[in-house]
Design an enzyme around this catalytic site. Structure first.
Site, PDB file in Angstrom:
ATOM      1  N   CYS A   1       0.896  -0.457  -4.929  1.00 25.09           N
ATOM      2  CA  CYS A   1      -0.014  -0.742  -3.816  1.00 25.09           C
ATOM      3  C   CYS A   1      -1.419  -0.918  -4.407  1.00 25.09           C
ATOM      4  O   CYS A   1      -1.552  -1.233  -5.583  1.00 25.09           O
ATOM      5  CB  CYS A   1       0.055   0.353  -2.744  1.00 25.09           C
ATOM      6  SG  CYS A   1      -0.469   1.980  -3.304  1.00 25.09           S
TER       7      CYS A   1
ATOM      8  N   ASN B   1      -2.720   3.525  -5.161  1.00 29.04           N
ATOM      9  CA  ASN B   1      -1.722   4.479  -5.673  1.00 29.04           C
ATOM     10  C   ASN B   1      -1.967   5.898  -5.156  1.00 29.04           C
ATOM     11  O   ASN B   1      -1.687   6.882  -5.846  1.00 29.04           O
ATOM     12  CB  ASN B   1      -1.667   4.465  -7.212  1.00 29.04           C
ATOM     13  CG  ASN B   1      -0.451   5.153  -7.824  1.00 29.04           C
ATOM     14  OD1 ASN B   1      -0.509   5.651  -8.947  1.00 29.04           O
ATOM     15  ND2 ASN B   1       0.660   5.197  -7.119  1.00 29.04           N
TER      16      ASN B   1
ATOM     17  N   CYS C   1      -1.686   6.291  -1.302  1.00 26.56           N
ATOM     18  CA  CYS C   1      -1.062   6.344   0.035  1.00 26.56           C
ATOM     19  C   CYS C   1       0.365   5.790   0.032  1.00 26.56           C
ATOM     20  O   CYS C   1       1.336   6.534   0.103  1.00 26.56           O
ATOM     21  CB  CYS C   1      -1.903   5.573   1.054  1.00 26.56           C
ATOM     22  SG  CYS C   1      -3.563   6.225   1.282  1.00 26.56           S
ATOM     23  N   ARG C   2       0.489   4.452  -0.040  1.00 30.32           N
ATOM     24  CA  ARG C   2       1.804   3.834   0.137  1.00 30.32           C
ATOM     25  C   ARG C   2       2.741   3.997  -1.057  1.00 30.32           C
ATOM     26  O   ARG C   2       3.895   4.408  -0.898  1.00 30.32           O
ATOM     27  CB  ARG C   2       1.637   2.339   0.442  1.00 30.32           C
ATOM     28  CG  ARG C   2       1.023   2.062   1.785  1.00 30.32           C
ATOM     29  CD  ARG C   2       0.550   0.631   1.891  1.00 30.32           C
ATOM     30  NE  ARG C   2      -0.597   0.355   1.023  1.00 30.32           N
ATOM     31  CZ  ARG C   2      -1.173  -0.821   0.876  1.00 30.32           C
ATOM     32  NH1 ARG C   2      -0.681  -1.866   1.507  1.00 30.32           N
ATOM     33  NH2 ARG C   2      -2.211  -0.965   0.090  1.00 30.32           N
ATOM     34  N   SER C   3       2.279   3.631  -2.258  1.00 29.82           N
ATOM     35  CA  SER C   3       3.220   3.622  -3.386  1.00 29.82           C
ATOM     36  C   SER C   3       3.681   5.017  -3.827  1.00 29.82           C
ATOM     37  O   SER C   3       4.854   5.162  -4.200  1.00 29.82           O
ATOM     38  CB  SER C   3       2.691   2.798  -4.568  1.00 29.82           C
ATOM     39  OG  SER C   3       1.493   3.308  -5.081  1.00 29.82           O
TER      40      SER C   3
ATOM     41  N   ASP D   1      -1.682  -1.257   4.969  1.00 29.49           N
ATOM     42  CA  ASP D   1      -2.507  -0.210   4.363  1.00 29.49           C
ATOM     43  C   ASP D   1      -2.868   0.824   5.436  1.00 29.49           C
ATOM     44  O   ASP D   1      -3.535   0.484   6.412  1.00 29.49           O
ATOM     45  CB  ASP D   1      -3.770  -0.880   3.802  1.00 29.49           C
ATOM     46  CG  ASP D   1      -4.662   0.099   3.074  1.00 29.49           C
ATOM     47  OD1 ASP D   1      -4.403   1.314   3.145  1.00 29.49           O
ATOM     48  OD2 ASP D   1      -5.628  -0.364   2.439  1.00 29.49           O
TER      49      ASP D   1
HETATM   50  P1  4NP Z   1      -2.922   2.612  -0.955  1.00 32.60           P
HETATM   51  O1  4NP Z   1      -4.091   2.866   0.089  1.00 32.60           O
HETATM   52  O2  4NP Z   1      -3.184   1.277  -1.572  1.00 32.60           O
HETATM   53  O3  4NP Z   1      -1.712   2.631  -0.094  1.00 32.60           O
HETATM   54  O4  4NP Z   1      -2.971   3.752  -1.950  1.00 32.60           O
HETATM   55  C1  4NP Z   1      -5.451   2.744  -0.215  1.00 32.60           C
HETATM   56  C2  4NP Z   1      -6.098   3.788  -0.836  1.00 32.60           C
HETATM   57  C3  4NP Z   1      -7.455   3.675  -1.104  1.00 32.60           C
HETATM   58  C4  4NP Z   1      -8.134   2.532  -0.752  1.00 32.60           C
HETATM   59  C5  4NP Z   1      -7.471   1.493  -0.136  1.00 32.60           C
HETATM   60  C6  4NP Z   1      -6.122   1.602   0.119  1.00 32.60           C
HETATM   61  N1  4NP Z   1      -9.524   2.435  -0.987  1.00 32.60           N
HETATM   62  O5  4NP Z   1     -10.128   1.442  -0.591  1.00 32.60           O
HETATM   63  O6  4NP Z   1     -10.106   3.338  -1.589  1.00 32.60           O
END
Ligand code: 4NP
Length: 153
Positions: free
Chosen positions: A8, A11, A13-15, A119
Site C-alpha cells: 500500500c 505500510n 494501515c492496509r498492507s 485508503d
Molecule cells: P496505508 O494508509 O497506505 O494503508 O498504510 C496510509 C497511511 C499513511 C498515509 C496515507 C495512507 N499518510 O499519508 O501518511
C-alpha cells in the site's frame, strides 16, 4: 515457494492488515507460503501498524506484527507475487520495477472484482473494518487461484 508481498502507500494501515489476514488464512488452510508487506512511500518507515489496524485485527483474533518499510529493488525478484492495494500503488510499483523483475505484479483486487482497497487513513474505525472484510475475501480468492483447491484442506 509462493512468496507474497502486499503493498500500500504507508505500510501502516492496509498492507499490514492484508499481510496478517493472508498469513492467518493460509495457516488455517495448512499452506506453507511466505507473506510480507511494504509501502511505496517512506513516510512511516520503522513504525508499528496504525492503532486502528491493530484494534480490528485483535477484534477478529488475527495476530499482527509489522514494522513499516518501503519497497526495495530486491523485492521484485525475491517475491513471486506483488499485490497492490490500489491503482496508485500499482502505478508506483510499475515505475519502480527494475528490468530484471520476476514477480507477478497486480492489483490484489484483480483476483476478484478489480476493486481497489480504499485508503482508510482519514476514515473512521468502520473504514478499517471494511478493509478487514475486503482483505479476507481477497485472501481467500488469491489462495484459491494461486495455490489451487487441491492443496487446501
Ligand atoms: P496505508 O494508509 O497506505 O494503508 O498504510 C496510509 C497511511 C499513511 C498515509 C496515507 C495512507 N499518510 O499519508 O501518511
Amino acid at each position: 515457494m509462493i512468496k507474497v508481498l502486499i503493498v500500500c502507500l504507508g505500510n501502516i494501515c492496509r498492507s499490514p492488515m492484508g499481510e496478517a489476514i493472508l498469513k492467518d488464512i493460509a495457516k488455517k488452510r495448512g499452506l506453507d507460503i511466505f507473506v510480507d508487506s511494504c509501502g511505496t512511500g517512506g513516510y512511516h518507515i520503522g513504525e508499528d501498524p496504525d492503532e486502528r489496524t491493530v484494534a480490528i485485527c485483535k477484534k477478529h483474533n488475527v495476530p499482527i506484527s509489522c514494522k513499516a518499510r518501503q519497497i526495495d529493488t530486491a523485492d521484485f525478484t525475491n517475491f513471486t507475487h506483488i499485490l497492490a492495494a490500489d491503482e496508485s500503488n500499482l502505478r508506483d510499483l510499475m515505475r519502480k520495477r527494475p528490468p530484471n523483475a520476476t514477480a507477478d505484479i497486480r492489483l490484489w483486487g484483480s483476483y476478484l472484482d478489480n476493486k481497489p482497497i480504499p485508503d482508510p487513513y482519514y476514515d473512521s474505525l468502520n473504514g478499517f473494518e471494511k478493509v478487514f472484510q475486503q482483505c479476507t475475501r481477497l485472501s481467500c480468492v488469491f489462495l484459491d487461484s494461486v495455490v489451487g483447491e487441491e492443496a487446501t484442506e
